[in-house]
Design a protein around this motif. Structure first.
Motif, PDB file in Angstrom:
ATOM      1  N   MET A   1      17.013  19.947  -3.246  1.00  0.00           N
ATOM      2  CA  MET A   1      17.447  18.679  -3.038  1.00  0.00           C
ATOM      3  C   MET A   1      18.495  18.319  -3.860  1.00  0.00           C
ATOM      4  N   PRO A   2      19.750  17.853  -3.496  1.00  0.00           N
ATOM      5  CA  PRO A   2      20.867  17.515  -4.528  1.00  0.00           C
ATOM      6  C   PRO A   2      20.568  16.406  -5.247  1.00  0.00           C
ATOM      7  N   SER A   3      21.066  16.195  -6.338  1.00  0.00           N
ATOM      8  CA  SER A   3      20.776  15.113  -7.352  1.00  0.00           C
ATOM      9  C   SER A   3      21.939  14.906  -8.258  1.00  0.00           C
ATOM     10  N   LEU A   4      22.059  13.657  -8.642  1.00  0.00           N
ATOM     11  CA  LEU A   4      23.228  13.335  -9.592  1.00  0.00           C
ATOM     12  C   LEU A   4      22.758  12.591 -10.858  1.00  0.00           C
ATOM     13  N   GLU A   5      23.403  13.246 -12.007  1.00  0.00           N
ATOM     14  CA  GLU A   5      23.237  12.517 -13.470  1.00  0.00           C
ATOM     15  C   GLU A   5      23.329  10.799 -13.202  1.00  0.00           C
ATOM     16  N   PHE A   6      22.484  10.124 -14.023  1.00  0.00           N
ATOM     17  CA  PHE A   6      22.789   8.738 -14.228  1.00  0.00           C
ATOM     18  C   PHE A   6      22.422   8.055 -15.704  1.00  0.00           C
ATOM     19  N   VAL A   7      23.134   7.179 -15.781  1.00  0.00           N
ATOM     20  CA  VAL A   7      22.828   6.548 -17.121  1.00  0.00           C
ATOM     21  C   VAL A   7      22.508   4.918 -16.715  1.00  0.00           C
ATOM     22  N   THR A   8      21.858   4.046 -17.446  1.00  0.00           N
ATOM     23  CA  THR A   8      21.890   2.989 -17.519  1.00  0.00           C
ATOM     24  C   THR A   8      22.333   2.143 -18.775  1.00  0.00           C
ATOM     25  N   VAL A   9      23.170   1.120 -18.870  1.00  0.00           N
ATOM     26  CA  VAL A   9      23.730   0.545 -20.080  1.00  0.00           C
ATOM     27  C   VAL A   9      23.537  -1.060 -19.861  1.00  0.00           C
ATOM     28  N   ASP A  10      23.019  -1.715 -21.198  1.00  0.00           N
ATOM     29  CA  ASP A  10      23.271  -3.079 -21.119  1.00  0.00           C
ATOM     30  C   ASP A  10      24.726  -3.560 -21.405  1.00  0.00           C
ATOM     31  N   VAL A  11      25.195  -4.284 -20.748  1.00  0.00           N
ATOM     32  CA  VAL A  11      26.614  -4.627 -20.901  1.00  0.00           C
ATOM     33  C   VAL A  11      26.906  -5.927 -21.666  1.00  0.00           C
ATOM     34  N   PHE A  12      27.915  -6.320 -22.296  1.00  0.00           N
ATOM     35  CA  PHE A  12      28.411  -7.506 -23.100  1.00  0.00           C
ATOM     36  C   PHE A  12      27.190  -7.834 -24.158  1.00  0.00           C
ATOM     37  N   THR A  13      26.639  -6.823 -24.730  1.00  0.00           N
ATOM     38  CA  THR A  13      25.840  -6.912 -25.961  1.00  0.00           C
ATOM     39  C   THR A  13      25.655  -5.608 -26.770  1.00  0.00           C
ATOM     40  N   ARG A  14      25.138  -5.689 -27.705  1.00  0.00           N
ATOM     41  CA  ARG A  14      24.661  -4.589 -28.687  1.00  0.00           C
ATOM     42  C   ARG A  14      23.239  -4.397 -28.786  1.00  0.00           C
ATOM     43  N   THR A  15      22.388  -5.313 -28.168  1.00  0.00           N
ATOM     44  CA  THR A  15      21.106  -5.320 -28.252  1.00  0.00           C
ATOM     45  C   THR A  15      20.578  -4.801 -26.805  1.00  0.00           C
ATOM     46  N   ARG A  16      19.603  -3.752 -26.669  1.00  0.00           N
ATOM     47  CA  ARG A  16      18.857  -3.310 -25.537  1.00  0.00           C
ATOM     48  C   ARG A  16      18.075  -4.411 -24.863  1.00  0.00           C
ATOM     49  N   PHE A  17      18.081  -4.459 -23.747  1.00  0.00           N
ATOM     50  CA  PHE A  17      17.320  -5.576 -22.979  1.00  0.00           C
ATOM     51  C   PHE A  17      18.079  -6.928 -23.182  1.00  0.00           C
ATOM     52  N   LYS A  18      19.087  -7.187 -23.435  1.00  0.00           N
ATOM     53  CA  LYS A  18      19.953  -8.249 -23.369  1.00  0.00           C
ATOM     54  C   LYS A  18      21.260  -7.837 -22.631  1.00  0.00           C
ATOM     55  N   GLY A  19      22.082  -8.759 -22.470  1.00  0.00           N
ATOM     56  CA  GLY A  19      23.229  -8.536 -21.584  1.00  0.00           C
ATOM     57  C   GLY A  19      22.818  -8.214 -20.006  1.00  0.00           C
ATOM     58  N   ASN A  20      23.882  -7.550 -19.501  1.00  0.00           N
ATOM     59  CA  ASN A  20      23.797  -7.339 -17.808  1.00  0.00           C
ATOM     60  C   ASN A  20      23.459  -5.804 -17.426  1.00  0.00           C
ATOM     61  N   PRO A  21      22.331  -5.420 -16.969  1.00  0.00           N
ATOM     62  CA  PRO A  21      22.353  -4.070 -16.968  1.00  0.00           C
ATOM     63  C   PRO A  21      23.179  -3.494 -15.845  1.00  0.00           C
ATOM     64  N   LEU A  22      23.527  -2.121 -16.107  1.00  0.00           N
ATOM     65  CA  LEU A  22      24.599  -1.512 -15.073  1.00  0.00           C
ATOM     66  C   LEU A  22      23.951  -0.012 -15.085  1.00  0.00           C
ATOM     67  N   ALA A  23      24.026   0.556 -13.715  1.00  0.00           N
ATOM     68  CA  ALA A  23      23.754   1.711 -13.646  1.00  0.00           C
ATOM     69  C   ALA A  23      25.123   2.626 -13.429  1.00  0.00           C
TER      70      ALA A  23
END
Length: 306
Positions: free
Chosen positions: A1-23
């Motif tokens: 089954m094909p697959s793709l690598e991903f990361v998620t980042v929180d944007v417009f912040t330097r603190t995890r679980f703040k800002g806006n999530p992006l995949a």
């Protein structure tokens, strides 16, 4: 089954679980993933936006470049701010270590990136248009936001930072008024100018903060904002921030102005957004918009698809 690598980042912040999530999903250069599959993956992440980052063959160049596609859960976007800043921070901190400049290519055009000290600055494609044929009214605002009935509405304008991205900007007098804005379920439905009647539309409520001017006539302006679209609220909306900054700069004739914008406070996901606007000599049209911010990695893995 094909697959793709991903990361998620929180944007417009330097603190995890703040800002806006992006995949951010990476597509290898030798792979062609159909658009319906990209849409399905974006719906699976169920974030405000997902970026598909096409692997670059020139990542080691002095000014590397990547092509990106940006999807909401239901539509593809020509441009969006928090995906641009999040992707820029990701590629510059992982794929182009030591580089300070890059280019991201999206449907709205090529975006020049500068990166230093964990902050990405993106020169944003723009074609700013203020809609005038059928102005949005206070009655329509109250229909969309019943709790604002009787509240003071200082200014209402419908603006497109680029064609296909449209926002109704409603200025409120204070944070107390901003706090009663809610995800009412009523989607904004302005009558857009005939040649611009296309794309996404959101509503942005904002309160102006402190304003200062340097001896060189550069202006600094703070403000706080919220972006609502029906039952959804976004914790950071770069495209809306760019449109609002451009509109306010043209409204006051500020040739050079730096905005410090805060969004997402009411959601518990404070986002800190920078927008610098330069007007042309007439002070009536935008010459340049630079969006800036940070991002921090939260998750990584692989997404499988059929």
């Amino acid at each position: 089954m094909p697959s793709l690598e991903f990361v998620t980042v929180d944007v417009f912040t330097r603190t995890r679980f703040k800002g806006n999530p992006l995949a951010i999903v990476t597509i290898p250069s030798d792979l062609d993933v159909p658009t319906p599959t990209l849409r399905a993956i974006a719906r699976e992440f169920n974030l405000s936006e997902t970026v598909f980052l096409h692997e670059s063959s020139d990542a080691t160049a002095d000014v590397p470049s990547w092509t990106i596609r940006i999807f909401m859960t239901e539509a593809e976007l020509p441009f969006a701010g928090h995906p641009t800043i999040g992707t820029a921070c990701h590629v510059m901190s992982t794929l182009a270590l030591g580089k300070t400049r890059a280019v991201l290519h999206c449907d709205a055009g090529s975006i020049e990136i500068e990166y230093a000290n964990g902050v990405a600055r993106a020169s944003i494609p723009h074609n700013v248009h203020v809609h005038t044929e059928s102005p949005f009214t206070g009655t329509e605002v109250e229909t969309m936001q019943p709790r604002l009935k009787g509240a003071e509405l200082l200014n209402i304008a419908t603006v497109s930072p680029v064609k296909g991205m449209n926002f109704i900007y409603i200025q409120l007098p204070d944070f107390e008024s901003l706090a009663i804005v809610e995800c009412s379920g009523f989607k904004p439905a302005p009558i857009l100018d005939s040649a611009w009647n296309v794309g996404f539309c959101g509503s942005v409520f904002y309160v102006l903060g402190e304003r200062s001017t340097t001896p060189e006539s550069a202006v600094k302006q703070s403000l706080r904002m919220r972006m609502i679209e029906g039952i959804l609220e976004d914790s950071a909306t770069g495209s809306a921030a760019c449109g609002l900054a451009a509109f306010l700069a043209m409204k006051r004739g500020d040739r050079n102005v730096e905005f410090e914008m805060t969004q997402g406070v009411e959601m518990g996901r404070q986002s800190d957004i920078g927008v610098a606007v330069t007007l042309d000599r007439s002070a009536k049209a935008v010459a340049k918009i630079v969006l800036s911010g940070s991002a921090v990695t939260v998750m990584d893995g692989r997404v499988q698809y059929d």
